[in-house]
Design a protein around this motif. Structure first.
Motif, PDB file in Angstrom:
ATOM      1  N   ILE B  51      27.170  45.889  11.251  1.00  0.00           N
ATOM      2  CA  ILE B  51      25.776  45.672  11.659  1.00  0.00           C
ATOM      3  C   ILE B  51      25.168  47.037  11.914  1.00  0.00           C
ATOM      4  CG2 ILE B  51      24.245  44.707  13.422  1.00  0.00           C
ATOM      5  CD1 ILE B  51      26.526  42.740  14.082  1.00  0.00           C
ATOM      6  N   GLU B  62      20.038  43.737   9.008  1.00  0.00           N
ATOM      7  CA  GLU B  62      20.898  44.650   8.246  1.00  0.00           C
ATOM      8  C   GLU B  62      22.358  44.447   8.616  1.00  0.00           C
ATOM      9  OE1 GLU B  62      19.559  48.627   7.572  1.00  0.00           O
ATOM     10  OE2 GLU B  62      17.484  48.100   8.060  1.00  0.00           O
ATOM     11  N   THR B  63      22.927  43.458   7.981  1.00  0.00           N
ATOM     12  CA  THR B  63      24.327  43.152   8.275  1.00  0.00           C
ATOM     13  C   THR B  63      25.132  43.106   6.987  1.00  0.00           C
ATOM     14  OG1 THR B  63      23.877  40.786   8.133  1.00  0.00           O
ATOM     15  CG2 THR B  63      23.739  41.774  10.311  1.00  0.00           C
ATOM     16  N   PHE B  64      26.406  43.327   7.135  1.00  0.00           N
ATOM     17  CA  PHE B  64      27.312  43.237   5.990  1.00  0.00           C
ATOM     18  C   PHE B  64      28.476  42.350   6.381  1.00  0.00           C
ATOM     19  CE2 PHE B  64      31.142  44.394   3.797  1.00  0.00           C
ATOM     20  CZ  PHE B  64      30.738  44.510   2.469  1.00  0.00           C
ATOM     21  N   TYR B  65      28.864  41.459   5.479  1.00  0.00           N
ATOM     22  CA  TYR B  65      30.035  40.646   5.764  1.00  0.00           C
ATOM     23  C   TYR B  65      30.713  40.299   4.459  1.00  0.00           C
ATOM     24  CZ  TYR B  65      33.023  36.871   7.397  1.00  0.00           C
ATOM     25  OH  TYR B  65      34.117  36.083   7.686  1.00  0.00           O
ATOM     26  N   SER B  66      31.992  40.505   4.399  1.00  0.00           N
ATOM     27  CA  SER B  66      32.719  40.088   3.208  1.00  0.00           C
ATOM     28  C   SER B  66      34.128  39.673   3.574  1.00  0.00           C
ATOM     29  CB  SER B  66      32.768  41.242   2.190  1.00  0.00           C
ATOM     30  OG  SER B  66      33.485  40.809   1.054  1.00  0.00           O
ATOM     31  N   LEU B  67      34.556  38.585   2.995  1.00  0.00           N
ATOM     32  CA  LEU B  67      35.964  38.229   3.090  1.00  0.00           C
ATOM     33  C   LEU B  67      36.684  38.974   1.973  1.00  0.00           C
ATOM     34  CD1 LEU B  67      35.597  34.396   3.670  1.00  0.00           C
ATOM     35  CD2 LEU B  67      36.370  36.097   5.330  1.00  0.00           C
ATOM     36  N   PRO B  93      36.479  38.484  -3.131  1.00  0.00           N
ATOM     37  CA  PRO B  93      36.598  39.762  -3.853  1.00  0.00           C
ATOM     38  C   PRO B  93      37.881  40.492  -3.478  1.00  0.00           C
ATOM     39  CG  PRO B  93      34.607  39.729  -2.466  1.00  0.00           C
ATOM     40  CD  PRO B  93      35.306  38.447  -2.246  1.00  0.00           C
ATOM     41  N   LYS B 101      31.298  47.988  -1.690  1.00  0.00           N
ATOM     42  CA  LYS B 101      30.025  47.545  -1.101  1.00  0.00           C
ATOM     43  C   LYS B 101      29.911  47.954   0.365  1.00  0.00           C
ATOM     44  CE  LYS B 101      29.227  43.913  -4.374  1.00  0.00           C
ATOM     45  NZ  LYS B 101      30.072  42.862  -4.960  1.00  0.00           N
ATOM     46  N   HIS B 188      35.157  35.725  14.490  1.00  0.00           N
ATOM     47  CA  HIS B 188      34.549  35.816  13.178  1.00  0.00           C
ATOM     48  C   HIS B 188      34.087  37.261  13.157  1.00  0.00           C
ATOM     49  CE1 HIS B 188      31.370  35.870  10.225  1.00  0.00           C
ATOM     50  NE2 HIS B 188      31.717  34.673   9.802  1.00  0.00           N
ATOM     51  N   LEU B 190      31.855  39.031  11.916  1.00  0.00           N
ATOM     52  CA  LEU B 190      30.469  39.426  12.133  1.00  0.00           C
ATOM     53  C   LEU B 190      30.013  39.143  13.568  1.00  0.00           C
ATOM     54  CD1 LEU B 190      28.153  40.801  10.762  1.00  0.00           C
ATOM     55  CD2 LEU B 190      27.446  38.636   9.772  1.00  0.00           C
ATOM     56  N   TYR B 191      30.459  38.005  14.128  1.00  0.00           N
ATOM     57  CA  TYR B 191      30.134  37.723  15.525  1.00  0.00           C
ATOM     58  C   TYR B 191      30.757  38.782  16.438  1.00  0.00           C
ATOM     59  CZ  TYR B 191      28.117  33.039  14.819  1.00  0.00           C
ATOM     60  OH  TYR B 191      27.332  31.996  14.472  1.00  0.00           O
ATOM     61  N   PHE B 194      28.838  41.839  16.281  1.00  0.00           N
ATOM     62  CA  PHE B 194      27.588  41.652  17.022  1.00  0.00           C
ATOM     63  C   PHE B 194      27.834  41.846  18.517  1.00  0.00           C
ATOM     64  CE2 PHE B 194      24.188  38.466  18.493  1.00  0.00           C
ATOM     65  CZ  PHE B 194      23.197  39.433  18.498  1.00  0.00           C
TER      66      PHE B 194
END
Lengths: 639, 224
Positions: B51, B62-67, B93, B101, B188, B190-191, B194
């Motif tokens: 973030i 403006e966040t990024f998240y990828s498994l 991916p 990325k 998670h 992203l959480y 945050f």
């Protein structure tokens, strides 16, 4: 990009959706807002916007915490204008105007805000008129918005507080419908509204069906602002059709209707016929710690202990009503209503304790309670009057019964937070627990053979008010008293002397300080030298003209209505009195909020320049009236 | 030898004017990773999040998240923590794609995280292994920053004989509780990022109160 859940944006969208007026935006609009917003943390006491500083670049929406909005007066005193909390926004006007910020905004506690950049908010407002109107609306509607937010969030309150959802509209009607026909002139309507002190008038047809409504706002915007002829029939300016609600609908539905239509008045109908009007204020009072709620709580209690617990809330009413802009006189009336209910409840509990009374009786309250001018809890001032006994045996029984009864009542009231009267003006004092005959004799003696010392302490008895149950006993007494007092010049002169005994501190604005030593050094007594003399002066004048109201404001109205006092003078006194009470109340609230005991000692250095000027004018009014009275009763000769 | 020189250079940069600007002017990326385990020899990254913050402001958009497909079976313990099963990740991916990325997203922002050296260890390894380059971003550890601030206060209080017995080490959720931060969903990536971002907002205030206002000083006391 794959695998990129927008969970933070979703949290933001969810949050906005729960808060008016953002809930008026469509999901894509909310997503756009969320995409460009940022989240900022402001620790407690951090200034966020500064008066005179740069305009806000974003709209601030409080996610958590609260902020205080204030301005600095010309002599650098901070005047708090508003508080905003979770879900509410600020910075809009500063941002839209783009000139210097006009107030200070600071975090009251640790606060988190969403910041929405100016161009984006402007874009939303252009694209969604409903949203634009809503967000620009005056903050007066914030109460309703708040209420709706709570409803949307499914805020679950204890059952007693969910009155919005349980109370039918008819329970909120507090006065009979005032209506007129469509061919009345605007002026006639305006006069009626002024005299009855109402903010709206319903226009009905021949069958009593509401066909329109006129509010004081309409009079301003449609008549005065447009320069319309006041002799035009009111039908020309009424809002029609009038929005109505059935009397059996819930208060909550009325709230929704007002919100949806953006109005403050609703016509209440019963089978199509107009029966009354409710206002947004009526609904506001239902929110949170409303007085109605406390009163309802009182009725539900069945022991002194439960009653005292439910009354703890009563102390929070004053600041609440004050915040909602209630006049001190309305606060006094509400407090009196609650006190009366408590007393009535205790009376039934006492009767349960001691069995049915041997004779009809009436509990009466005296002094400020009798005048409905109490604010923060003060001492008990009460008495008991019972029907004249037929014989000695009954007299003996009644004396014994009511002595125990009054003793119990005194204790119970004390447990409920009303301290005993140091002067012992309480029904538990045998002197003030007497049959009607004795009471009549008391008053006859006070009136016909007044003594200076007596005049001082008997004044509170002339402000008596019946609480119940046998109110006719008290009313008969009052009839007798008012009939006798009228024209008793020596007695009235004694009361007048009391009324001019305390002069207002006219010199204080020139840095004269009244109390020069002791614990209240550098202050003056707002009650003794301000509101007190007005009460005394108005009482004398009312008794002089045989007016039987006890409330000071009502006495003034009656004096003006009967022509005993010029209306301008009555109105001037009313405003002066309200102002002094306001100052007193504000001072006491300040003390209470700091856990001090409320008193009446005001430090003139601690008030704003404007209040000082007004206070000076108020004191001048009091002094003028004292001079009048002194002359009228020729008090110099009496001495 | 090269790495020693690089390390020296990084330290020297803290002395010249390069990071001598207010923390609130810095750009940060608060990151969090999820891992199959803590052993850098055999475990892998299975989720990456970031973030962006502009100074103390969290940029919600403006966040990024990828498994990430770990291309190996997941240990059972971690399945329980993350609720991510091997099947969930099979279509994700590869680490190389995700990292490209991620690298693009963070640019040269200062990396922030809670116990961030653990994440950095895996990221540095995989940057070398899959992108063929070093991850050289400056970083701040919120846990270290918190701990440093805490010790400063202890020393101060100690002077008055008032040392608190509070534990200096605190996991993210303990800190969130202490700072009264609303927790939305745990574990998670992203959480969690945050949450770390919000902790960083508070820590910035604490650091400021202790006189740490410039990025250089924050890097010195709680990062590298």
């Amino acid at each position: 990009m794959q695998n990129q859940p927008a969970i933070l944006q979703d949290l933001t969208v969810d949050f906005l959706r729960q808060h008016y007026p953002f809930d008026l935006l469509a999901t894509p609009e909310l997503q756009t807002l969320a995409q460009s917003c940022s989240l900022e943390f402001f620790p407690k006491d951090t200034p966020i916007l500064a008066q005179g500083g740069n305009p806000a670049q974003s709209l601030f929406v409080i996610q958590k915490g609260s902020v205080r909005m204030s301005v600095l007066s010309e002599n650098d005193e901070e005047i708090i204008i508003d508080m905003r909390s979770e879900g509410e926004h600020f910075g809009l006007t500063s941002m839209m105007r783009g000139t210097v910020t006009q107030m200070n905004v600071a975090a009251v506690e640790d606060t988190i805000c969403y910041l929405f950049p100016k161009p984006l908010v402007a874009q939303m407002m252009r694209g969604n008129v409903e949203f634009a109107e809503a967000i620009l609306q005056a903050s007066a509607q914030r109460y309703l918005e708040k209420a709706l937010t709570e409803i949307r969030q499914g805020d679950v309150r204890p059952s007693g507080e969910r009155m919005l959802f349980t109370l039918p509209v008819r329970a909120l009607l507090n006065r009979e419908l005032v209506s007129c026909a469509g061919d009345c002139t605007i002026q006639q309507v305006a006069i009626k509204m002024r005299d009855l002190r109402i903010s709206s008038m319903v226009i009905v047809d021949a069958h009593g069906v509401g066909i329109g409504i006129v509010t004081d706002r309409d009079l301003r915007s449609r008549v005065i602002a447009e320069g319309m002829d006041a002799l035009t029939p009111v039908a020309a300016i009424m809002v029609s059709p009038v929005i109505s609600i059935d009397q059996d609908d819930l208060a909550f539905e009325a709230l929704l209707k007002m919100l949806n239509m953006g109005i403050h008045h609703l016509l209440v109908v019963e089978q199509g016929k107009a029966v009354g009007v409710i206002t947004s204020t009526d609904l506001m009072l239902l929110q949170g710690q409303s007085p109605l709620l406390v009163a309802k709580g009182v009725n539900q209690q069945n022991s002194v202990e439960d009653l005292s617990v439910s009354l703890q809330r009563a102390n929070q009413i004053i600041p609440l009503m004050f915040k909602e802009g209630a006049h001190p006189s309305s606060i006094g009336r509400v407090i009196a209503e609650i006190n009366d209910r408590v007393t009535q409840k205790l009376l039934t509990l006492a009767e349960r304790e001691f069995g049915a009374p041997p004779l009809p009786y009436c509990w009466i309250v005296l002094g400020s309670e009798g005048r409905k001018e109490q604010t923060f809890k003060t001492d008990q001032d009460n008495a008991l009057i019972y029907a004249d006994p037929a014989d000695d045996a009954q007299a003996q029984a009644a004396r014994e019964y009511f002595a125990r009864f009054a003793e119990w009542m005194g204790d119970a009231l004390e447990k409920c937070g009303y301290p005993r009267c140091p002067g012992d003006y309480m029904a538990r004092n045998p002197k003030w627990c007497q049959p009607a005959r004795v009471w009549h004799n008391y008053f006859i003696r006070w009136i016909s053979e007044p003594e200076p010392q007596q005049a001082l302490y008997t004044t509170i008895f002339f402000d008596l008010r019946a609480v119940g149950p046998a109110t006719e006993l008290a009313i008969a007494l009052q009839d007798d008293v008012f009939r006798r007092a009228k024209g008793q010049n020596i007695f009235l002169a004694h009361l007048a002397r009391v009324a001019i005994g305390h002069t207002p501190p006219l010199g204080f604005f020139r840095n004269f300080v009244i109390e020069k030593s002791g614990p209240h050094k550098h202050t003056f007594n707002l009650k003794e030298r301000g509101s007190g003399p007005i009460v005394d002066l108005v009482r004398v004048t009312a008794l002089e003209h045989g007016i039987r109201e006890t409330n000071t404001i009502e006495r003034l109205h009656a004096l003006a209505d009967t022509g005993a006092m010029p209306r301008e003078q009555a109105e001037e006194l009313e405003h002066t009195y309200e102002f002094l009470m306001l100052m007193r109340l504000r001072h006491q609230m300040d003390l209470v909020s700091r856990n001090d005991k409320p008193d009446n000692f005001l430090n003139p250095d601690k008030i704003t320049a404007m209040d000082r000027t007004t206070l000076r004018e108020a004191f001048q009014t009091v002094a003028r009236l004292q001079a009048d009275i002194s002359e009228r009763f020729m008090l110099s000769r009496l001495a | 030898m090269a790495s020693v020189l690089e390390g020296l250079q990084r330290r020297l940069e803290l002395w010249n004017g390069k990071y001598h600007y207010p923390i609130t002017d810095a750009r940060f990326c608060v990151i969090d990773t999820e891992l199959t385990g803590l052993d850098r020899n055999q475990d892998a990254i299975i989720a990456l999040s970031a973030i962006r913050m502009s100074g103390a402001r969290i940029l919600i958009g403006e966040t990024f998240y990828s498994l990430v497909n770990p291309e190996r079976a997941l240990a059972r313990d971690n399945v329980l923590v993350h609720r991510l099963r091997g099947d969930d990740l099979a279509d994700q991916p590869t680490i190389q794609n995700a990292l490209e990325k991620f690298a693009e997203f963070i640019g040269d922002d200062v990396i922030v995280g809670h116990f961030v050296q653990i994440d950095l260890g895996f990221l540095k390894r995989d940057f070398q292994r899959h992108l063929g380059r070093a991850l050289n971003n400056r970083w701040v550890d919120t846990q270290r920053a918190h701990q440093w601030a805490f010790l400063q206060e202890q020393q101060f209080l100690g002077g008055y004989g008032m040392q608190s017995i509070e534990n200096t080490e605190a996991n993210l959720f303990e800190l969130a509780r202490r700072y009264n931060i609303r927790v939305h969903g745990a574990h998670h990536a992203l959480y969690d990022a945050f949450l770390a971002a919000q902790v960083w907002q508070r820590v910035i205030v604490t650091l400021r109160d202790l006189g740490v206002r410039r990025l250089r000083d924050a890097l010195r006391v709680a990062g590298g």
